[in-house]
Structure formats: C-alpha cells, structure tokens
Design an enzyme around this catalytic site. Structure first.
Site, PDB file in Angstrom:
ATOM      1  N   CYS A 151      44.073  41.221 -12.703  1.00  0.00           N
ATOM      2  CA  CYS A 151      44.281  41.949 -11.149  1.00  0.00           C
ATOM      3  C   CYS A 151      45.357  42.357 -11.350  1.00  0.00           C
ATOM      4  O   CYS A 151      46.128  42.137 -11.496  1.00  0.00           O
ATOM      5  CB  CYS A 151      43.516  41.325 -10.442  1.00  0.00           C
ATOM      6  SG  CYS A 151      42.020  40.742 -10.612  1.00  0.00           S
TER       7      CYS A 151
ATOM      8  N   GLY B 231      43.598  46.436 -14.894  1.00  0.00           N
ATOM      9  CA  GLY B 231      42.771  45.981 -14.697  1.00  0.00           C
ATOM     10  C   GLY B 231      41.492  47.393 -14.464  1.00  0.00           C
ATOM     11  O   GLY B 231      41.514  48.056 -13.454  1.00  0.00           O
TER      12      GLY B 231
ATOM     13  N   ASN C  53      45.459  38.412  -7.151  1.00  0.00           N
ATOM     14  CA  ASN C  53      45.461  38.757  -8.358  1.00  0.00           C
ATOM     15  C   ASN C  53      45.426  37.447  -9.033  1.00  0.00           C
ATOM     16  O   ASN C  53      47.219  36.330  -8.162  1.00  0.00           O
ATOM     17  CB  ASN C  53      46.211  39.396  -9.505  1.00  0.00           C
ATOM     18  CG  ASN C  53      47.246  39.064 -10.276  1.00  0.00           C
ATOM     19  OD1 ASN C  53      48.424  39.801 -10.790  1.00  0.00           O
ATOM     20  ND2 ASN C  53      46.358  39.460 -11.154  1.00  0.00           N
TER      21      ASN C  53
ATOM     22  N   TYR D 201      53.410  41.316 -22.696  1.00  0.00           N
ATOM     23  CA  TYR D 201      52.392  42.163 -22.676  1.00  0.00           C
ATOM     24  C   TYR D 201      52.089  42.714 -21.675  1.00  0.00           C
ATOM     25  O   TYR D 201      51.389  43.660 -21.368  1.00  0.00           O
ATOM     26  CB  TYR D 201      51.355  41.280 -23.437  1.00  0.00           C
ATOM     27  CG  TYR D 201      50.200  42.267 -22.824  1.00  0.00           C
ATOM     28  CD1 TYR D 201      49.694  42.737 -24.074  1.00  0.00           C
ATOM     29  CD2 TYR D 201      49.153  41.831 -22.245  1.00  0.00           C
ATOM     30  CE1 TYR D 201      48.085  43.850 -24.494  1.00  0.00           C
ATOM     31  CE2 TYR D 201      47.562  42.643 -22.525  1.00  0.00           C
ATOM     32  CZ  TYR D 201      47.453  43.288 -22.971  1.00  0.00           C
ATOM     33  OH  TYR D 201      46.522  44.357 -23.280  1.00  0.00           O
TER      34      TYR D 201
END
Ligand code: AMP
Length: 470
Positions: free
Chosen positions: A13, A39, A114, A254
């Site tokens: 998130c 997200g 998150n 990433y």
C-alpha cells in the site's frame, strides 16, 4: 474467523495525509496518484471539515475514481488522509479498502496502513472471543479495535497502548478531529516521510508524493516514532526503546518509485548502482543490454554503462496494463505478461542479448520474455537479475508469495536457468547488493536492512503466519 483460503492479511500500500489546507482532498488525490505504483486495486480518502468526517473508498485506480468534482465535493475540509491498496487473491473486497474509519467513544478515528501485521490472528481471535465484531478481513482493523478498547484516556495513549500489542511492519497515517498522526514501526520497515506544503504538514509513503503537490521534503519519520500534528504544531513521541532501523531493502530494489528520495539519493541511483555491481560481478560477451521494462530499466542502464555494452529498448512495455501481480491467478498472470510486453525485433535479431530485470519471484515474467526474445531471432539470451535469489517469502507488506511459489526456493541456479530458458542466468550477490546501497558488508549482528527475502533473517517473528500458511 480467519479463513485460510480467502481471508489473507497481506497488503502492499501507499499512504498520504495533509493537515490544515484548502482543498485537502484534491491534494490527497494528487498525492495518491503519485503513489499509485504502491497499489492499484483500490483507493480511499477520509476528510474532516471541522465538524464531520467524510469517506470515499473505491475499487480501481485513483485517476478513474477521484479525478472528479462530484467525488471531491463529497470530501470537504482542510484535513484529509488517503490510501492506495493492492492485495493478493481473495482479498478484493470493497470493505477492505482504506482508510478504515470508526466512530469511537472519544471521537472519529480514521487510519491508513502500509505494511503487514504479523500477530493479527492471535489478537483477532482474542478480540472476537471477547465480543468484537469485525467488518473487514484487513489486519488494519485490529488497530481500530484495540484503540477503541483501550482504557487510557487520551487518544495518543490509546494508540501507544495499541502499538505495544501489535507486531509487524506498519507505517500509519491517522486522522482524528484535531490531529493528523504518523507512525512508523520500531524497525521502520515501510517508509514514511514528512513534508510541508506552504506551512501545511504532509505525510506520505514516498517523496514522489511531495513533489507531486509541490511540498518540500522535511525529513523521514524515524523508526518507532509517532508524529502528532495539531493546530499548535508538531510533536514527536518515541514510545519504544530505540533500536537500529531496518528498512525493507526491497523498497529500493523494486517497490518504491525511481524518483523518490531515500537517504538523500533517489531510488533510481540505487537501482543503477545495483546494475553496475551486477556488471562488475559478471562479465558476459554480448551485443546488447535490454531491460525488462519498467522494473529492470534503471539496473540495465547501470549494467550497460559499466560493461560498455550498448543499451537498447528491445522490449516495449504497454502502459495501459497494470503490474503483473495485480492479476489474481497464475493463468491470468501469464496472459498479463503477454499483454504487457512486446519485442522490438530491430534490437534483438541475430544479437547476443543480456536481459536485465530487478528480481525473479515466480519466474513467470522471465520465462515469457526469454521465449519472446528467442522467437524474435536472438542468437543468445542471458538473464541478469539485479538482486540475489528470493529464497524466502515476505510477510511485511511486499507480498512475495509462499515458499512453494518462489522459483529460487524450489530450484537451484541450473534448474532456474533451464526453467526460464536462458543460455545463462546470473544474480547479484548479497554483498554486492549492500555495496550498491552504499553500505559496508552486511552487519550480521544488526543488519542495516530487512533483507529476509534473501537471507531468511526476519527481524519480527513470523511463526504465526507461517503456521497459518502451512
Ligand atoms: P515473476 O514473474 O513472478 O518472477 O515476478 C517478477 C517480476 O515481478 C519482476 O519483473 C519484478 O519487477 C516484479 N516484482 C517483484 N516483486 C514484486 C512484488 N512484490 N509485487 C509485484 N511485482 C513484483
């Protein structure tokens, strides 16, 4: 009760919050838009207009749902928080969209989270047995339930009472009728930054959200810190014993946006350094370096510059489909990869190609693309991955899957090379990964990062989740 098949707790998130400004919900929409990479399943905003709270949560992309006067007029007020959410199979329920909101005895309480809690099951079980009724299957709801039940008087004390009970990774943005609150877990696993937009404090998962609204970056929220923003300013509370922070290394590899700042450098800089390091560790004779876009682009630039092998856009990515993992089943995911990438023959035909991606999880993307590149006439296809093999799942909010889905856990290097169909496959070493981050050797006594995906060294106990996943 917890249902193993459908009721998972994992999430990826992004969070955002802004205090005391006109058009708070418009700025929140823009902030969420820039956090969309964190997200894509749904988004939500809760605003406060001085009297009432207003909430809109929608499945789908921010731009498709919130870029609309009708919706934004439902979110009046000078303070707002927002959330973008991504989830795995079985969780695509509208009620799980955030921010979650509850009318507590002490007043309204909205929370955007998150990360991933690791002791949700045991806490939820106790709460349910003592009469709590849950509306969602999101781990975030236990935060609201615990705050609601705390015997402490003040909202901050209720929150601290709650934080002491929960375990896991969490960056929280909370809205009450007087306060905007930001919280980062004791290890600081997920990011959270503080900014300032013309005097209005802003909280966001990444600095790209600050750039989007023209806010200045002030600082990172520290690991284990609570910041409480009110009309009278900002207060910092540190309820935990100070420990060394361990941010998730995968944010840099990433997850985060390449333009976001982490420790004074952009994420792009780290990714490029990962690619350079990969080239230092592996010298391969080839004609072109081709990124698997978008995730492999920065590392491929670094690899190309270091190896002096020309960089070519040999794979073209369609920007009208989401991230591969958004598709719920393996079948559809495979289809998704084809939708997403196509080959640019002119850079591939009769060439020895080095493909670069940032990571291999299940191996789906790599095998599809290696095949496509061979079909386009490549003489050789080598695959370089700018991080070490992912040997362990994540339970802190990145959501790399169970052991039995991780190709590097199930197979050795030779087997993976065969499975993806490449002539050779090479991963970056762990020490090279740390070097690219600007760190010395990994400190095994107190590692600088949460790097459990590579090492299995989970800083927070995950036995409860492992037991449930068995
Ligand atoms: P796979 O096809 O399962 O091997 O996944 C690898 C691809 O997914 C790579 O291109 C990565 O950039 C990307 N990736 C890696 N980790 C994640 C994650 N947690 N969520 C979504 N995508 C990811």
């Amino acid at each position: 009760m917890y249902c193993k098949a459908t009721d998972k707790f994992r999430e990826e998130c992004g969070v955002f919050g802004i205090f005391g400004t006109e058009e708070a919900s418009v700025l929140t929409t823009l902030g969420l838009h820039s956090l969309q990479h964190r997200g894509q399943e749904g988004a939500g905003i809760v605003s406060f207009d001085g009297k009432s709270f207003h909430s809109v949560r929608k499945q789908g992309l921010v731009g498709d749902n919130f870029n609309n006067k009708n919706i934004l007029s439902q979110l009046p007020g000078k303070t707002a928080i927002g959330h973008v959410r991504y989830s795995t199979t079985g969780e695509s329920k509208p009620e799980n969209l955030q921010p979650l909101f509850a009318n507590l005895a002490i007043g309204g309480f909205a929370c955007a989270h998150n990360g991933n809690l690791t002791n949700t099951y045991s806490i939820k079980k106790k709460l349910v047995e003592s009469g709590s009724i849950f509306q969602t299957s999101s781990d975030t709801e236990i935060i609201l339930q615990l705050v609601a039940r705390s015997k402490k008087k003040k909202i901050i004390d209720k929150l601290i009472d709650t934080l002491i009970q929960i375990k896991g990774a969490y960056s929280l943005v909370i809205l009450t009728n007087k306060k905007l609150i930001g919280v980062r877990d004791p290890f600081g696993i997920r990011p959270l930054v503080l900014g300032n937009k013309n005097g209005s404090p802003v909280l966001a998962s990444e600095t790209c959200a600050l750039d989007m609204i023209g806010a200045k970056y002030v600082r990172d929220i520290e690991n284990g810190e609570i910041v409480v923003i009110t009309e009278s300013g900002l207060e910092s509370i540190k309820p935990f014993k100070k420990i060394q922070e361990r941010p998730c290394i995968f944010e840099r590899i990433y997850f985060a946006s390449p333009d976001s700042l982490v420790g004074n450098k952009t994420v792009y800089t780290y990714r490029k350094a990962l690619g350079e390091q990969l080239a230092i560790e592996n010298s391969i004779l080839a004609d072109v370096v081709v990124p698997i876009p978008d995730s492999g682009v920065s590392a491929a630039i670094g690899f190309s510059q270091k190896s002096k092998i020309p960089f070519e856009l040999g794979i073209i990515r369609s920007h009208y489909v989401g991230r591969t993992f958004i598709e719920p089943s393996q079948n559809i995911r495979q289809f998704g990869v084809k939708l997403k990438h196509s080959v640019n023959r002119s850079c591939i035909e009769n060439k020895k190609v080095i493909l670069i991606d940032d990571s291999i999880v299940r191996g789906t993307t790599a095998s599809k693309i290696v095949k496509m590149v061979y079909e386009a006439g490549a003489k050789e296809v080598h695959l370089g991955i700018s991080c070490p093999p992912i040997l362990h799942p994540d339970f802190y909010g990145i959501d790399t899957p169970n052991y039995n889905q991780l190709i590097a856990f199930k197979s050795n290097l030779q087997e993976i090379t065969k499975l993806v169909g490449a002539k050779s496959l090479f991963f970056l070493s762990l020490s090279g990964t740390y070097k690219a981050m600007g760190c010395n050797e990994r400190n095994s006594k107190s590692p600088q990062f949460t790097d459990h995906c590579f090492t299995g060294d989970y800083p927070i106990d995950v036995s409860e989740i492992l037991k449930l996943n068995r």
